[in-house]
Design a protein around this motif. Structure first.
Motif: not given
Length: 319
Positions: A280-281, A284, A296, A302-303, A306-307, A309-310
């Protein structure tokens, strides 16, 4: 003889500190005659050092460029600097990783304990930004490089892919850097077969005193590649980026993911890793670097990664 050797080494050290020396300068510093200086220069040439001599006003002696790399004399602070730089190179740059490990092994063999302490202190005080290469303890690399060179068994604790922890006793043959990870090809004495081991899963690595006779080994690179294809990674993902495929490939090299154009300005990337958060990092940041939107395709998990991480990035911003 000892006096001559010491003087020649001192002469070599002078040549490596300045581009040109005149004859009178060198004879004065070394306390020798012109004839002795010429003999010492000839001794260096016989050892492979391309010492050039230019007569006349403005002439002198200089260390030229030869057909091979002769040994270098390094000051103590230079040894520390080179060693720390090699430690970083061995971990983060796959193209120089293996040569860096070989050089580290040579330096470690002759380095005085005091300098080794300075290297450790400087390395511990240095932070390296995380990249696409998994972090590996360079101490492990050096121990294994010594064991491979000396043909002695290596022992270590190992965590398998499913989390089992076992002790391994192997005959180490070759270190292989894939660009993302380091692997050891070795003969597993308990299983009596060739095995590959990820260095980031090792613990308590040490070289024993038990020597072994080398076996006929398989090609290390091919063997590691086959092992990776068999076991794979825990997570395999597919995403799409609104960017040109060449731009994406420059940002995500082939060893980290496969990129293909699905339509003009849209690229699909397939990648894999054991850590979904790491994927994810990296994906992104890759999308950010090429100025693309990220979609994605699979897996849905994975979504969420990513969420997460952000969200952590947003929390880092000052209020």
């Amino acid at each position: 003889m000892a006096e001559t050797t010491e003087r020649v080494l001192r002469l070599l050290g002078l040549f490596e500190t300045r581009s040109v020396w005149t004859g009178p300068e060198l004879t004065g510093l070394l306390g020798v005659t012109t004839r002795t200086l010429r003999r010492d220069v000839e001794r260096l040439r016989e050892l492979g050092y391309p010492i050039e001599a230019t007569p006349g006003v403005g002439g002198g002696y200089r260390l030229g460029t030869g057909g091979r790399m002769p040994p270098l004399l390094l000051e103590e602070d230079e040894v520390v600097a080179v060693t720390v730089a090699l430690r970083v190179g061995a971990q983060g740059i796959s193209a120089i990783g293996e040569p860096a490990v070989r050089a580290l092994a040579k330096l470690d063999q002759v380095m005085p304990p005091r300098l080794r302490g300075e290297v450790v202190a400087l390395a511990e005080a240095t932070a390296v930004l995380p990249g696409l290469t998994d972090e590996v303890d360079t101490g492990v690399l050096v121990v294994l490089a010594h064991a491979i060179r000396d043909r002695v068994r290596a022992r270590f604790g190992y965590t398998s892919r499913v989390g089992d922890q076992v002790e391994r006793d192997v005959e180490p043959y070759r270190l292989v850097a894939t660009g993302r990870r380091w692997y050891l090809l070795g003969w597993d004495l308990r299983r009596e077969d060739w095995r590959t081991f990820r260095l980031d899963r090792m613990a308590g690595v040490r070289a024993s005193t038990f020597r072994f006779t080398p076996r006929v080994a398989p090609d290390p690179v091919e063997h590691v590649q086959q092992a990776i294809r068999r076991t794979g990674d825990a997570h395999r993902v597919r995403v799409r980026l609104t960017a040109d495929v060449e731009a994406v490939r420059r940002r995500i090299p082939e060893q980290y993911g496969t990129s293909r154009e699905v339509s003009p300005g849209v690229t699909e990337v397939t990648s894999s890793a054991d850590d979904l958060g790491m994927l994810a990092r990296h994906l992104t940041m890759a999308a950010f670097d090429v100025g693309a939107r990220l979609e994605v395709i699979d897996p849905p998990e994975l979504r969420g990664a990513i969420d997460d991480f952000t969200d952590r990035l947003s929390a880092l911003r000052a209020p």
